[in-house]
Design an enzyme around this catalytic site. Structure first.
Site, PDB file in Angstrom:
ATOM      1  N   HIS A 298      -6.394   1.260   0.000  1.00  0.00           N
ATOM      2  CA  HIS A 298      -5.623   1.322  -1.246  1.00  0.00           C
ATOM      3  C   HIS A 298      -6.072   0.186  -2.164  1.00  0.00           C
ATOM      4  O   HIS A 298      -6.184  -0.958  -1.721  1.00  0.00           O
ATOM      5  CB  HIS A 298      -4.129   1.095  -0.981  1.00  0.00           C
ATOM      6  CG  HIS A 298      -3.458   2.137  -0.153  1.00  0.00           C
ATOM      7  ND1 HIS A 298      -2.576   3.059  -0.680  1.00  0.00           N
ATOM      8  CD2 HIS A 298      -3.520   2.408   1.180  1.00  0.00           C
ATOM      9  CE1 HIS A 298      -2.107   3.838   0.280  1.00  0.00           C
ATOM     10  NE2 HIS A 298      -2.667   3.462   1.425  1.00  0.00           N
TER      11      HIS A 298
ATOM     12  N   HIS B  60      -8.604   4.646   5.108  1.00  0.00           N
ATOM     13  CA  HIS B  60      -8.705   4.603   3.646  1.00  0.00           C
ATOM     14  C   HIS B  60      -8.197   3.270   3.143  1.00  0.00           C
ATOM     15  O   HIS B  60      -7.370   2.618   3.783  1.00  0.00           O
ATOM     16  CB  HIS B  60      -7.915   5.756   3.012  1.00  0.00           C
ATOM     17  CG  HIS B  60      -6.477   5.808   3.428  1.00  0.00           C
ATOM     18  ND1 HIS B  60      -6.061   6.319   4.643  1.00  0.00           N
ATOM     19  CD2 HIS B  60      -5.348   5.393   2.800  1.00  0.00           C
ATOM     20  CE1 HIS B  60      -4.743   6.233   4.731  1.00  0.00           C
ATOM     21  NE2 HIS B  60      -4.291   5.659   3.628  1.00  0.00           N
TER      22      HIS B  60
ATOM     23  N   GLN C 215       0.570   3.873   8.474  1.00  0.00           N
ATOM     24  CA  GLN C 215      -0.493   4.829   8.138  1.00  0.00           C
ATOM     25  C   GLN C 215       0.058   6.237   8.290  1.00  0.00           C
ATOM     26  O   GLN C 215       0.589   6.598   9.341  1.00  0.00           O
ATOM     27  CB  GLN C 215      -1.698   4.630   9.059  1.00  0.00           C
ATOM     28  CG  GLN C 215      -2.858   5.554   8.727  1.00  0.00           C
ATOM     29  CD  GLN C 215      -4.093   5.292   9.591  1.00  0.00           C
ATOM     30  OE1 GLN C 215      -4.044   4.508  10.552  1.00  0.00           O
ATOM     31  NE2 GLN C 215      -5.193   5.941   9.261  1.00  0.00           N
TER      32      GLN C 215
ATOM     33  N   ASN D  71      -3.405   0.507   5.535  1.00  0.00           N
ATOM     34  CA  ASN D  71      -2.320   0.776   6.466  1.00  0.00           C
ATOM     35  C   ASN D  71      -2.952   1.367   7.718  1.00  0.00           C
ATOM     36  O   ASN D  71      -3.604   2.416   7.650  1.00  0.00           O
ATOM     37  CB  ASN D  71      -1.318   1.750   5.849  1.00  0.00           C
ATOM     38  CG  ASN D  71      -0.637   1.170   4.623  1.00  0.00           C
ATOM     39  OD1 ASN D  71      -0.383  -0.033   4.566  1.00  0.00           O
ATOM     40  ND2 ASN D  71      -0.349   2.003   3.639  1.00  0.00           N
TER      41      ASN D  71
ATOM     42  N   ASP E  30      -3.933   7.848  -6.114  1.00  0.00           N
ATOM     43  CA  ASP E  30      -2.886   8.158  -5.135  1.00  0.00           C
ATOM     44  C   ASP E  30      -1.857   9.097  -5.779  1.00  0.00           C
ATOM     45  O   ASP E  30      -1.470   8.923  -6.935  1.00  0.00           O
ATOM     46  CB  ASP E  30      -2.210   6.861  -4.668  1.00  0.00           C
ATOM     47  CG  ASP E  30      -1.375   7.069  -3.417  1.00  0.00           C
ATOM     48  OD1 ASP E  30      -1.769   6.552  -2.353  1.00  0.00           O
ATOM     49  OD2 ASP E  30      -0.323   7.748  -3.505  1.00  0.00           O
ATOM     50  N   ILE E  31      -1.419  10.074  -5.026  1.00  0.00           N
ATOM     51  CA  ILE E  31      -0.473  11.069  -5.536  1.00  0.00           C
ATOM     52  C   ILE E  31       0.912  10.455  -5.769  1.00  0.00           C
ATOM     53  O   ILE E  31       1.704  10.984  -6.543  1.00  0.00           O
ATOM     54  CB  ILE E  31      -0.391  12.270  -4.551  1.00  0.00           C
ATOM     55  CG1 ILE E  31       0.028  13.533  -5.261  1.00  0.00           C
ATOM     56  CG2 ILE E  31       0.507  11.959  -3.359  1.00  0.00           C
ATOM     57  CD1 ILE E  31      -0.168  14.795  -4.431  1.00  0.00           C
TER      58      ILE E  31
END
Ligand code: DGP
Length: 116
Positions: free
Chosen positions: A104, A102, A96, A89, A32-33
């Site tokens: 996490h 997706h 979201q 999410n 994750d960024i």
């Protein structure tokens, strides 16, 4: 299936770079960024769905392979012994922000409950 390409579609095609940690025929996993834990990885199915509401009975294989991918990624990241959190999410109230289903994976620290 949603039409407009999301950031995750572009990561999947390589148009946008990502720090990939795992890939197989069904899923891609990348960091994750904006990490919320020492380990924070996103797992996306290679076939896009926007959110849970799209999943039909005929998608049980798709969903199973996604979760199998999550399990594999967590194992490869060494998270099995201490545990980790899995979050999806979904939709506006679920916070979201990327319209591409997706998962996490958050690990490397103790989590709190309930989520905010
Ligand atoms: P959410 O839709 O709320 O489940 O969050 C989407 C997550 O995607 C968020 O934690 C940040 C991450 N993210 C957004 N853009 C990028 C990107 O370009 N690269 C990576 N690696 N992660 C991203």
């Amino acid at each position: 299936m949603a039409e407009e390409a999301t950031i995750f579609d572009k990561i999947l095609t390589g148009e946008i770079p990502a720090d990939k940690v795992y890939e197989d025929d069904d899923v891609l996993a990348f960091r994750d960024i904006n990490p919320q834990a020492p380990v924070h990885v996103l797992v996306i199915p290679k076939r896009r769905a926007e959110r849970f509401a799209e999943l039909k009975h005929s998608d049980t294989g798709f969903a199973g392979r996604l979760f199998q991918g999550v399990s594999r990624v967590a194992t490869e990241l060494g998270l099995d012994d201490d545990g980790y959190r899995v979050v999806v999410n979904n939709g506006r109230n679920g916070q979201q922000t990327v319209e591409y289903l997706h998962v996490h994976i958050l690990g490397g620290r103790g989590m709190t409950w309930p989520p905010g």
